[in-house]
Each structure stands twice: as structure tokens, then as C-alpha cells.
Scaffold this motif. Sequence first.
Motif, mmCIF file in Angstrom:
data_model
loop_
_atom_site.group_PDB
_atom_site.id
_atom_site.type_symbol
_atom_site.label_atom_id
_atom_site.label_comp_id
_atom_site.label_asym_id
_atom_site.label_seq_id
_atom_site.Cartn_x
_atom_site.Cartn_y
_atom_site.Cartn_z
ATOM 1 N N ASN A 45 0.830 -1.205 0.000
ATOM 2 C CA ASN A 45 0.000 0.000 0.000
ATOM 3 C C ASN A 45 0.864 1.254 0.000
ATOM 4 N N LYS A 51 -8.574 2.277 -5.541
ATOM 5 C CA LYS A 51 -7.706 1.957 -6.670
ATOM 6 C C LYS A 51 -8.458 1.369 -7.854
ATOM 7 N N GLY A 61 -6.660 -5.909 1.394
ATOM 8 C CA GLY A 61 -5.369 -5.906 2.080
ATOM 9 C C GLY A 61 -5.457 -5.475 3.533
HETATM 10 MG MG LIG Z 1 -3.636 -3.034 -0.455
#
Ligand SMILES: [Mg+2]
Length: 308
Positions: free
Chosen positions: A76, A125, A133
Motif C-alpha cells: 500500500n 484503486k 489488504g
Molecule cells: Mg492493499
Amino acid sequence: VRRLQEFTRIRRDQAFAPVDLTLVIREALEVSQFRWKDEAMRQGVEQRVVTSFAAVPLVSGDPAELREALTNLILNAVDAMPGGGTLTLATRAEADAVVVTVADTGAGMTDEVKRRLFEPFFTTKGAKGTGLGLSLTFGIVSRHGGQIDVDSAPGRGTQFTLRFPILSPAGGEAPGTARAPVAEDARPARCLVADDEELVREMLSDLLAQAGHAVVAAASGAEAIERFRAEAFDLVLTDLGMAEVNGWQVARACKELRPDVPVLLVTGWGVELSAQELAAHGVDAVLAKPLRVDDLLAAVASFSAKRR
Ligand SMILES: [Mg+2]
Ligand SMILES: Nc1ncnc2c1ncn2[C@@H]1O[C@H](COP(=O)(O)OP(=O)(O)O)[C@@H](O)[C@H]1O
């Protein structure tokens, strides 16, 4: 050797083991290197990686899960710095916790994103993100009894702070406990480890085995003395506070059988005895809990080397 293999196999199936978070971070950096190094290089951007590791106590955990959690944070951070930047990973010890920070100099987050970032499937994203995540990371940290906090503002980068409870309660360094000097030749030693606490016994055995030593673990003082009678050892590491047969008794029994084998006493309490008094009790050195990996390995290396 077979015992040792059986031992490691059993351990691997268990969910939690003593974990050195610094090692976990190193591994996470290694497995994510294709993103922060190879891919960045191809795109002509520089992702600087800065690490600052303190000697931290062990935590209880699943190393694979923890590595996954750290990898998610690293990825990230890299995502947040498309034009390059600095990723800083640090560990430090607090009274009862190991603190890990993952900081980037990237885009940062709005309050809206900050509120939602641990939600499953929340992503900014688009198709490139899964939004999983951080919810996975949150789950992993929680399962370890840990805490995760985020500090971020748009354009000002982001810092995640993770706190994990340390494996053994902080007793502080016992007064008068000398740090063992690091021995040059850390040759493998045959070690007898006596501790009635399973977690500690496994931690010690695991660390020593990882450092290349052969380990026989005993779950009580009596068992330790039995094993010491039966087999040859280069070194004995015994817990002090064991029911029935305690560490002092183990030390004395071992010294009676073979005075040349060093005995290290592991204790959470301050043992305020002079070197002579310790020697009279059959103890060559005292190691204070919480144990630091470096100190443990240095002591084992130096005492087993001294013998030769
Ligand atoms: Mg992520
Ligand atoms: N280091 C970071 N800097 C800026 N935003 C972040 C950072 N880490 C996470 N985020 C935000 O949290 C969202 C959720 O992250 P995550 O659960 O890992 O899913 P994904 O990476 O697939 O989007 C990201 O889409 C991003 O908006």
C-alpha cells in the motif's frame, strides 16, 4: 537429530510461535522487493527503503500471517508513492509491547478514506485494488492481540503503527545482569533447554535451533537432569522458577555430574548474586527475561566456545 526434526515439524503445525518481528519485516521486504525495487526501477522511480530496527523482545504469533500483514502495508505504501518516495520501517520496544511502524511519503488519505480503510472491499484503486489488504491486516493484527493505528493526511504521507504484546511479561533487566560478549566463533553447540512453560521452552529451542545449535528440550527440572545424565551436552539453559525441581537444583545436579558444562539460568526476577555465589550454586551466568535474541545467542556462543 530426528528429535529435532520431529520437534520443528510439530511446531510448524501450531498456529502461534515466538516471533522476532524484525525478521518478519525483513522477510516482508524481501518478498515485496519486485514491487518497490524491480518494478519501480523499470518505471524510472526510486523507492527509498529505510529501516530502523531496535533489539525487540519476541512476540507470540504466526510468522507467515504477520509477514502477510506487513507485506500488505508495504505494498500500500508503494502504491501511494507512484512518483517514488521513502518507505520507512521501524521497530521499537515499549514496556509491554513491540511497536512496528510503516511510514511512507506518499499521497496520504482524506478523513473519509481513513474512516473506511479497514472495511473489506473498500478501495480507491478501482479495478487494480481488491480492498482486502487492510481488512486482512486488521484481522491478523487483532488475532495477535495487537493494535493498528493510522496517521495520515492528504499530501503528507501515511504512517501505520502496530503494537503487539510481548511474549513474556516485562520484568525489566535484572540488576547486575551482565550482557554476554559476542563470541567470534559461534560453533554449533548441543544445548539442553529446561523450562516448564511450553511457550518459553519452544521459543528458546526454536531460536537456538535456528542459530544452528542442536537442542533437547525438557519440560521439568527432573526431566532435564534425566536427560543430562543420559546424553552429552555442551551447555545447559534452565529456567529458574520451575515447580518441584527448580533451576538452582538443575544447575547443581548438572555441575555434580559434569562440572565443565556451563549452566545458564534464565529468570524473570532479579538475581542479585555475585559471580562467586552463582558459581557456588553451579550457575555460570544469568539471563534476564524478557530475553533478547541477540543476548541469548551471544551468551550461548560465548559459553559453549569457552568450554572448548
Ligand atoms: Mg492493499
Ligand atoms: N499507505 C497508504 N497511503 C494512502 N492510502 C492508503 C495507504 N494504505 C491504504 N490506503 C487506502 O486504503 C485503501 C484500502 O487499502 P487495502 O485494503 O489494502 O486495499 P487496496 O490496496 O486493494 O485498495 C486503499 O485503496 C487506499 O485508498
